[in-house]
Scaffold this motif. Structure first.
Motif, PDB file in Angstrom:
ATOM      1  N   ASN A  57     -12.598  -3.614  -2.938  1.00  0.00           N
ATOM      2  CA  ASN A  57     -12.460  -4.110  -4.213  1.00  0.00           C
ATOM      3  C   ASN A  57     -12.595  -5.428  -4.344  1.00  0.00           C
ATOM      4  O   ASN A  57     -11.454  -6.081  -4.124  1.00  0.00           O
ATOM      5  CB  ASN A  57     -11.241  -3.421  -5.093  1.00  0.00           C
ATOM      6  CG  ASN A  57     -11.583  -3.873  -6.586  1.00  0.00           C
ATOM      7  OD1 ASN A  57     -11.112  -4.843  -7.034  1.00  0.00           O
ATOM      8  ND2 ASN A  57     -12.072  -2.745  -7.307  1.00  0.00           N
ATOM      9  N   GLN A 113      -9.932   9.836  -8.366  1.00  0.00           N
ATOM     10  CA  GLN A 113      -9.415   9.561  -6.898  1.00  0.00           C
ATOM     11  C   GLN A 113      -7.904   9.967  -6.587  1.00  0.00           C
ATOM     12  O   GLN A 113      -7.291   9.434  -7.457  1.00  0.00           O
ATOM     13  CB  GLN A 113      -9.603   8.154  -6.612  1.00  0.00           C
ATOM     14  CG  GLN A 113     -11.219   7.731  -6.455  1.00  0.00           C
ATOM     15  CD  GLN A 113     -11.886   8.759  -5.364  1.00  0.00           C
ATOM     16  OE1 GLN A 113     -11.254   8.853  -4.477  1.00  0.00           O
ATOM     17  NE2 GLN A 113     -13.143   8.920  -5.524  1.00  0.00           N
ATOM     18  N   HIS A 159      -4.776  10.409  -3.263  1.00  0.00           N
ATOM     19  CA  HIS A 159      -4.026   9.421  -2.492  1.00  0.00           C
ATOM     20  C   HIS A 159      -4.847   9.680  -1.128  1.00  0.00           C
ATOM     21  O   HIS A 159      -4.423  10.509  -0.223  1.00  0.00           O
ATOM     22  CB  HIS A 159      -2.592   9.781  -2.162  1.00  0.00           C
ATOM     23  CG  HIS A 159      -1.705   8.775  -1.941  1.00  0.00           C
ATOM     24  ND1 HIS A 159      -1.192   7.981  -2.841  1.00  0.00           N
ATOM     25  CD2 HIS A 159      -1.288   8.549  -0.619  1.00  0.00           C
ATOM     26  CE1 HIS A 159      -0.482   7.020  -2.438  1.00  0.00           C
ATOM     27  NE2 HIS A 159      -0.427   7.492  -0.877  1.00  0.00           N
ATOM     28  N   ILE A 199      -4.897  -1.117  -7.910  1.00  0.00           N
ATOM     29  CA  ILE A 199      -5.812  -0.119  -7.838  1.00  0.00           C
ATOM     30  C   ILE A 199      -5.301   1.242  -7.571  1.00  0.00           C
ATOM     31  O   ILE A 199      -4.700   1.319  -6.918  1.00  0.00           O
ATOM     32  CB  ILE A 199      -7.016  -0.194  -7.044  1.00  0.00           C
ATOM     33  CG1 ILE A 199      -7.857   0.885  -7.329  1.00  0.00           C
ATOM     34  CG2 ILE A 199      -6.625  -0.138  -5.484  1.00  0.00           C
ATOM     35  CD1 ILE A 199      -9.417   0.398  -6.711  1.00  0.00           C
ATOM     36  N   HIS A 200      -5.399   2.219  -8.599  1.00  0.00           N
ATOM     37  CA  HIS A 200      -4.528   3.488  -8.426  1.00  0.00           C
ATOM     38  C   HIS A 200      -5.612   4.615  -9.004  1.00  0.00           C
ATOM     39  O   HIS A 200      -6.162   4.625 -10.099  1.00  0.00           O
ATOM     40  CB  HIS A 200      -3.353   3.397  -9.235  1.00  0.00           C
ATOM     41  CG  HIS A 200      -2.022   4.327  -8.772  1.00  0.00           C
ATOM     42  ND1 HIS A 200      -0.965   3.826  -8.868  1.00  0.00           N
ATOM     43  CD2 HIS A 200      -2.225   5.631  -8.318  1.00  0.00           C
ATOM     44  CE1 HIS A 200      -0.217   4.882  -8.172  1.00  0.00           C
ATOM     45  NE2 HIS A 200      -0.858   5.796  -8.230  1.00  0.00           N
ATOM     46  N   GLY A 201      -5.689   5.694  -8.214  1.00  0.00           N
ATOM     47  CA  GLY A 201      -6.524   6.802  -8.755  1.00  0.00           C
ATOM     48  C   GLY A 201      -5.805   7.714  -9.794  1.00  0.00           C
ATOM     49  O   GLY A 201      -4.643   7.977  -9.758  1.00  0.00           O
ATOM     50  N   ASP A 231      -3.966  11.032  -8.380  1.00  0.00           N
ATOM     51  CA  ASP A 231      -3.033  11.058  -7.455  1.00  0.00           C
ATOM     52  C   ASP A 231      -1.852  12.044  -7.385  1.00  0.00           C
ATOM     53  O   ASP A 231      -1.234  11.708  -8.349  1.00  0.00           O
ATOM     54  CB  ASP A 231      -2.644   9.501  -7.210  1.00  0.00           C
ATOM     55  CG  ASP A 231      -1.815   9.075  -5.870  1.00  0.00           C
ATOM     56  OD1 ASP A 231      -1.206  10.076  -5.409  1.00  0.00           O
ATOM     57  OD2 ASP A 231      -1.941   7.943  -5.547  1.00  0.00           O
ATOM     58  N   ILE A 252      -2.083  -1.082  -3.859  1.00  0.00           N
ATOM     59  CA  ILE A 252      -3.141  -0.034  -3.586  1.00  0.00           C
ATOM     60  C   ILE A 252      -2.254   1.548  -3.609  1.00  0.00           C
ATOM     61  O   ILE A 252      -1.665   1.666  -2.654  1.00  0.00           O
ATOM     62  CB  ILE A 252      -3.683  -0.228  -2.149  1.00  0.00           C
ATOM     63  CG1 ILE A 252      -4.351  -1.628  -2.105  1.00  0.00           C
ATOM     64  CG2 ILE A 252      -4.726   0.981  -1.989  1.00  0.00           C
ATOM     65  CD1 ILE A 252      -5.080  -1.767  -0.526  1.00  0.00           C
ATOM     66  N   TYR A 253      -2.768   2.089  -4.850  1.00  0.00           N
ATOM     67  CA  TYR A 253      -1.905   3.391  -5.231  1.00  0.00           C
ATOM     68  C   TYR A 253      -0.468   3.088  -4.732  1.00  0.00           C
ATOM     69  O   TYR A 253       0.240   4.055  -3.901  1.00  0.00           O
ATOM     70  CB  TYR A 253      -2.824   4.548  -4.545  1.00  0.00           C
ATOM     71  CG  TYR A 253      -3.073   4.561  -3.058  1.00  0.00           C
ATOM     72  CD1 TYR A 253      -2.191   4.556  -2.033  1.00  0.00           C
ATOM     73  CD2 TYR A 253      -4.515   5.001  -2.929  1.00  0.00           C
ATOM     74  CE1 TYR A 253      -2.684   4.725  -0.671  1.00  0.00           C
ATOM     75  CE2 TYR A 253      -4.945   5.051  -1.782  1.00  0.00           C
ATOM     76  CZ  TYR A 253      -4.161   4.930  -0.655  1.00  0.00           C
ATOM     77  OH  TYR A 253      -4.499   5.064   0.700  1.00  0.00           O
ATOM     78  N   ARG A 272       0.839  -1.227   0.097  1.00  0.00           N
ATOM     79  CA  ARG A 272      -0.158  -0.066  -0.114  1.00  0.00           C
ATOM     80  C   ARG A 272       1.049   1.276   0.032  1.00  0.00           C
ATOM     81  O   ARG A 272       1.817   1.522   0.985  1.00  0.00           O
ATOM     82  CB  ARG A 272      -0.958  -0.085   1.202  1.00  0.00           C
ATOM     83  CG  ARG A 272      -1.484   1.165   1.496  1.00  0.00           C
ATOM     84  CD  ARG A 272      -2.699   1.206   2.544  1.00  0.00           C
ATOM     85  NE  ARG A 272      -3.190   2.387   2.801  1.00  0.00           N
ATOM     86  CZ  ARG A 272      -3.944   2.879   4.185  1.00  0.00           C
ATOM     87  NH1 ARG A 272      -4.098   1.664   4.875  1.00  0.00           N
ATOM     88  NH2 ARG A 272      -4.297   3.945   4.200  1.00  0.00           N
ATOM     89  N   PHE A 316     -10.762   2.013  -2.573  1.00  0.00           N
ATOM     90  CA  PHE A 316      -9.396   1.386  -2.648  1.00  0.00           C
ATOM     91  C   PHE A 316      -9.434   0.007  -1.902  1.00  0.00           C
ATOM     92  O   PHE A 316      -8.379  -0.779  -2.023  1.00  0.00           O
ATOM     93  CB  PHE A 316      -8.475   2.335  -2.303  1.00  0.00           C
ATOM     94  CG  PHE A 316      -8.328   3.533  -3.058  1.00  0.00           C
ATOM     95  CD1 PHE A 316      -7.910   3.382  -4.690  1.00  0.00           C
ATOM     96  CD2 PHE A 316      -8.452   4.795  -2.551  1.00  0.00           C
ATOM     97  CE1 PHE A 316      -7.693   4.211  -5.307  1.00  0.00           C
ATOM     98  CE2 PHE A 316      -8.157   6.067  -3.360  1.00  0.00           C
ATOM     99  CZ  PHE A 316      -7.936   5.669  -4.830  1.00  0.00           C
TER     100      PHE A 316
END
Length: 273
Positions: free
Chosen positions: A256, A245, A247, A207-209, A212, A155-156, A131, A253
């Motif tokens: 999922n 999205q 951070h 998964i990433h915004g 960010d 996760i990001y 993460r 996030f």
């Protein structure tokens, strides 16, 4: 086969709503997530181990190697996810190596935890979960130990030191000057060597915004995908982009289904190898 690149336009996260929960950097959770298991001391460093109920354990025991293990991580935002792992019979463990940012000096502690769990009958191929800056932790160790990895979940995640924490902040963890670290990025920057993970067939789900600003999508998760594609292994990467999205603590996030299912499947696959 995993999807090479998936841009979610809300459908992936419809059950979680479309609001944002902004991070509160000056007021983080105070305590690490409290779940059944043990607190260990490995090579003088604190480690945690979340354990599934006795009737759900198997031999070898599948598990997930988590980073960054710092106070207060893993935190309450991740409760649903870790409870799903335990319910599926998957253990979760991590070791506090401080703000190592993926430096080689952290690898010995990671390996010490791995070897302790191996003695206890745990799988020789955990799935790694990184993460945020934990992405540096898990990818650098995976690059050094690809034979000990069944998959990577992010996760990001950070893969490029230049984006976060940036070289001036990372250099002390590497025990060298900022200028020397810059000269050695080809050797020490995880993004420079993720091609080795592709060559070893390591599957990745992220998964990433797309908004960010702390860990930019393009230079990190999209760049990892691009480097896998260069090796002809892009199908091994499942990248979910969360529109709008950043951070933050947006619930999507951490809830999922596809990513949790990936981690469970890879952890169990690692226990069969």
């Amino acid at each position: 086969m995993l999807t090479r690149f998936l841009i979610c336009l809300g459908l992936c996260f419809s059950s979680f709503g479309n609001g944002r929960i902004q991070a509160q950097p000056n007021n983080p959770p105070k305590l690490r997530l409290d779940l059944p298991g043990e607190t260990l001391t490995i090579s003088g460093k604190e480690a945690f181990l979340f354990l599934p109920a006795q009737d759900k354990r198997t031999s070898p025991q599948p598990w997930i190697f988590y980073a960054p293990t710092l106070r207060p991580y893993p935190d309450q935002a991740e409760r649903w996810m870790h409870e799903r792992f335990l319910d599926a019979g998957i253990a979760v463990a991590g070791i506090d190596v401080g703000e190592a940012y993926g430096a080689p000096s952290s690898h010995a502690s990671f390996s010490a935890l791995y070897e302790e769990l191996e003695k206890r009958g745990f799988s020789k191929k955990p799935c790694l979960l990184g993460r945020s800056r934990g992405g540096l932790w898990v990818t650098s160790w995976a690059i050094a130990n690809p034979q000990r990895v069944s998959g990577i979940l992010g996760i990001y995640p950070v893969f490029d030191l230049r984006t976060y924490p940036k070289l001036a902040k990372a250099a002390p963890a590497y025990g060298i000057s900022e200028s020397d670290l810059e000269k050695q990025l080809g050797e020490w920057n995880p993004i420079s060597k993720v091609g080795l993970l592709a060559e070893n067939g390591i599957q990745v789900a992220i998964i990433h915004g797309d908004d960010d600003k702390v860990v930019p999508l393009k230079e990190n998760s999209q760049e990892l995908l691009r480097r896998y594609e260069e090796k002809g292994r892009g199908s091994l990467v499942h990248l979910i982009v969360a529109p709008g999205q950043g951070h933050n603590y947006w619930e999507g996030f951490f809830r999922n289904e596809a990513l949790v299912d990936f981690a469970i499947a890879r952890a169990k696959a690692g226990a069969r190898e």
